[in-house]
Design a protein around this motif. Structure first.
Motif, mmCIF file in Angstrom:
data_model
loop_
_atom_site.group_PDB
_atom_site.id
_atom_site.type_symbol
_atom_site.label_atom_id
_atom_site.label_comp_id
_atom_site.label_asym_id
_atom_site.label_seq_id
_atom_site.Cartn_x
_atom_site.Cartn_y
_atom_site.Cartn_z
ATOM 1 N N ILE A 52 -26.774 -7.501 1.870
ATOM 2 C CA ILE A 52 -26.266 -7.852 0.505
ATOM 3 C C ILE A 52 -27.068 -6.843 -0.346
ATOM 4 O O ILE A 52 -26.599 -5.936 -1.179
ATOM 5 C CB ILE A 52 -26.405 -9.190 -0.143
ATOM 6 N N GLN A 53 -28.515 -6.872 -0.191
ATOM 7 C CA GLN A 53 -29.346 -6.027 -1.041
ATOM 8 C C GLN A 53 -29.018 -4.348 -0.668
ATOM 9 O O GLN A 53 -29.137 -3.642 -1.702
ATOM 10 C CB GLN A 53 -30.755 -6.302 -0.620
ATOM 11 N N ASP A 94 -21.253 -12.599 9.625
ATOM 12 C CA ASP A 94 -22.403 -13.093 9.095
ATOM 13 C C ASP A 94 -22.874 -12.033 8.043
ATOM 14 O O ASP A 94 -23.095 -10.797 8.669
ATOM 15 C CB ASP A 94 -23.469 -13.458 10.049
ATOM 16 N N ILE A 95 -23.413 -12.418 6.976
ATOM 17 C CA ILE A 95 -23.999 -11.329 6.149
ATOM 18 C C ILE A 95 -25.242 -11.907 5.532
ATOM 19 O O ILE A 95 -25.288 -12.743 5.362
ATOM 20 C CB ILE A 95 -23.146 -11.046 4.805
ATOM 21 N N THR A 96 -26.265 -10.957 5.930
ATOM 22 C CA THR A 96 -27.810 -11.505 5.688
ATOM 23 C C THR A 96 -27.972 -10.879 4.060
ATOM 24 O O THR A 96 -27.414 -9.986 3.665
ATOM 25 C CB THR A 96 -28.742 -10.731 6.775
ATOM 26 N N ASP A 97 -29.112 -11.399 3.714
ATOM 27 C CA ASP A 97 -29.757 -11.050 2.155
ATOM 28 C C ASP A 97 -30.005 -9.509 2.443
ATOM 29 O O ASP A 97 -29.788 -8.716 1.251
ATOM 30 C CB ASP A 97 -30.990 -11.902 1.870
ATOM 31 N N GLU A 98 -30.498 -9.198 3.550
ATOM 32 C CA GLU A 98 -30.759 -7.652 3.512
ATOM 33 C C GLU A 98 -29.568 -6.803 3.288
ATOM 34 O O GLU A 98 -29.583 -5.733 2.860
ATOM 35 C CB GLU A 98 -31.625 -7.475 5.026
ATOM 36 N N ASP A 123 -25.840 -3.525 -2.565
ATOM 37 C CA ASP A 123 -26.079 -3.474 -4.111
ATOM 38 C C ASP A 123 -26.703 -2.187 -4.585
ATOM 39 O O ASP A 123 -26.387 -1.572 -5.219
ATOM 40 C CB ASP A 123 -26.814 -4.537 -4.504
#
Length: 50
Positions: free
Chosen positions: A14-15, A8-12, A18
């Motif tokens: 990914i941010q 699982d990859i959360t938005d946090e 980045d």
């Protein structure tokens, strides 16, 4: 909130990835700019006036 499962990859996450990429690119660009500046200054020092 449900528990994260492996993969699982959360938005946090990914941010954070980045932001790390941007910081790495900025560091690379600063190093490149410093090299270009040093090369240009070296050429100016060795160039004959005129």
């Amino acid at each position: 909130m449900s528990a994260l499962r492996p993969g699982d990859i959360t938005d946090e996450m990914i941010q954070a990835m980045d932001a790390a990429k941007r910081q790495g690119l900025q560091k690379d660009l600063r190093a490149l700019a410093a090299n270009i500046r040093a090369d240009a200054e070296g050429r100016d020092d060795s160039a004959e006036p005129g």
